[in-house]
Design a protein around this motif. Structure first.
Motif: not given
Length: 410
Positions: A74-79, A286-289, A81-84
């Motif tokens: 669902a998130g692709g490469r955004r998963s 990011t991906v683990d969260q 990426q850096y996050s908040t």
């Protein structure tokens, strides 16, 4: 024409540079005896009651794989990426819902996701403690928390505690005399003792914090691993808003390898915690969260916890049964309603640090209790964890412990 030469190995080895010493703070903090013990107990034949390790065969591998697959699809490469810094909003909302269901109204904005609850303790030490500040702790207390506070330069003061809870008269006297910044407590199935503070004791702790003006750090990673008895209210639910800051973790109820924990705090702390988190690691994976948020939303966590409760109850009972013949006459130990640990005290004259050396020769291990005290440790206590092995293996381990006790006594 210039010629560049490379120093010989002998010349390189002979060089003696001058560099500054390590910080005084790091030199004053003891290494974790538990982490050091894990290296000694990696031999497959050793039965280790030392590490507080969840049972890997109970990890929901299928559910974890499904959540990671769903997030990456669902998130692709955004998963990746850096996050908040504050953390995945969906995960924070899921954590908040679990607090609210336990009687402590919580919003997603109250939660900061951390890289394990251990990082939460470290961030809170940075935000709340200045060098020389007094931090009150239970006696005994969680070793890695003692390390965090010591590294922050805190003056650690033990509050008398026993199976009935914290001595609140002593707590009030210490608070009046020392003006502490913080009381650190693991109120439910404590590490290392496995004991829990009663509801009455929790109310008294909350009242003392309000009266004397210190914060309570309520570290609560084990509360959902209950095998008997009735649930207890959080200290935060009994105190004035902002009086208690809480930490929690998925390590004991989902998987420690995810390194996902959190801090529940009020607005007065939130901005400082975010800055401290940014300085530490910017944000947690990011991906683990995202995978953990999906896992919660899929409704799999409660089923995973139920499986762990059922298995760990049998393992606790096996250790209880085995200790009667494993420890020397006159020993005492508790029977915790949950968590991962049993606390035992051997008769006067026994030294569990010396006993450990004999136990390792018999391929069994535990943690000497002295490591968990900020001062004046008793030599005859030990912590044993019961979650890692199935009941038959636990009983084999207590047989080995009995042999080690006999060898040490002889």
């Amino acid at each position: 024409m210039s010629i560049t030469t490379t120093p010989t190995a002998a010349a390189t080895t002979a060089r003696t540079g001058r560099v500054p010493a390590l910080s005084a703070r790091i030199g004053a903090v003891r290494s974790s005896v538990i982490r050091d013990l894990l290296a000694l107990t990696e031999r497959p034949q050793v039965i280790s009651f030392a590490g507080g390790l969840p049972a890997p065969e109970l990890f929901d591998l299928e559910g974890a794989r499904a959540s990671f697959d769903a997030v990456l699809r669902a998130g692709g490469r955004r998963s990746l990426q850096y996050s908040t810094t504050e953390g995945d909003r969906r995960l924070r909302a899921g954590i908040a819902q679990r607090y609210t269901a336990r009687g402590l109204a919580t919003e997603a904005d109250d939660i900061l996701v951390t890289t394990g609850s251990q990082q939460g303790l470290s961030l809170l030490s940075t935000v709340l403690v200045d060098p020389g500040d007094v931090v009150l702790v239970e006696s005994p207390s969680y070793l890695a928390a003692l390390q965090c506070f010591a590294l922050a330069g805190a003056r650690l003061v033990a509050v008398p505690s026993d199976e009935r809870g914290i001595d609140t008269d002593a707590l009030a006297a210490l608070a009046e005399r020392l003006r502490p910044k913080l009381l650190y407590v693991v109120p439910t199935f404590q590490n290392p003792t496995g004991r829990s503070l009663s509801a009455q004791n929790r109310r008294a702790v909350a009242a003392a914090a309000e009266q004397h003006g210190f914060r309570v750090l309520e570290d609560d990673p084990y509360t959902e691993l209950r095998y008997s008895g009735e649930p207890l209210p959080t200290i935060a639910s009994l105190a004035a808003p902002g009086q208690v800051v809480s930490t929690g973790s998925f390590s004991k109820i989902l998987a420690p390898g995810l390194r996902l924990g959190w801090v529940r705090s009020d607005p007065a702390l939130r901005a400082g915690l975010v800055v401290a988190k940014q300085a530490a690691d910017l944000h947690t994976s990011t991906v683990d969260q995202a995978a953990a948020a999906h896992y919660l939303e899929a409704g799999r966590l409660d089923a995973a916890i139920a499986r762990s409760r059922g298995a760990y109850r049998l393992r606790r009972d096996a250790l209880m049964a085995g200790l009667a013949s494993a420890l020397p006459p006159g020993s005492t130990w508790n029977a915790p309603d949950g968590g991962m640990f049993v606390w035992a005290s051997l008769p006067h004259g026994w030294d569990t640090t010396r006993l450990l050396a004999v136990a390792l020769q018999h391929d069994v291990a535990f943690v000497p209790g002295a490591s968990f005290f900020p001062s004046d440790p008793p030599p005859n206590a030990m912590r044993l964890s019961f979650t890692t092995y199935e009941p038959d293996r636990i009983l084999e381990g207590t047989d080995r412990l009995a042999a080690a006790v006999a060898a040490a006594a002889g």
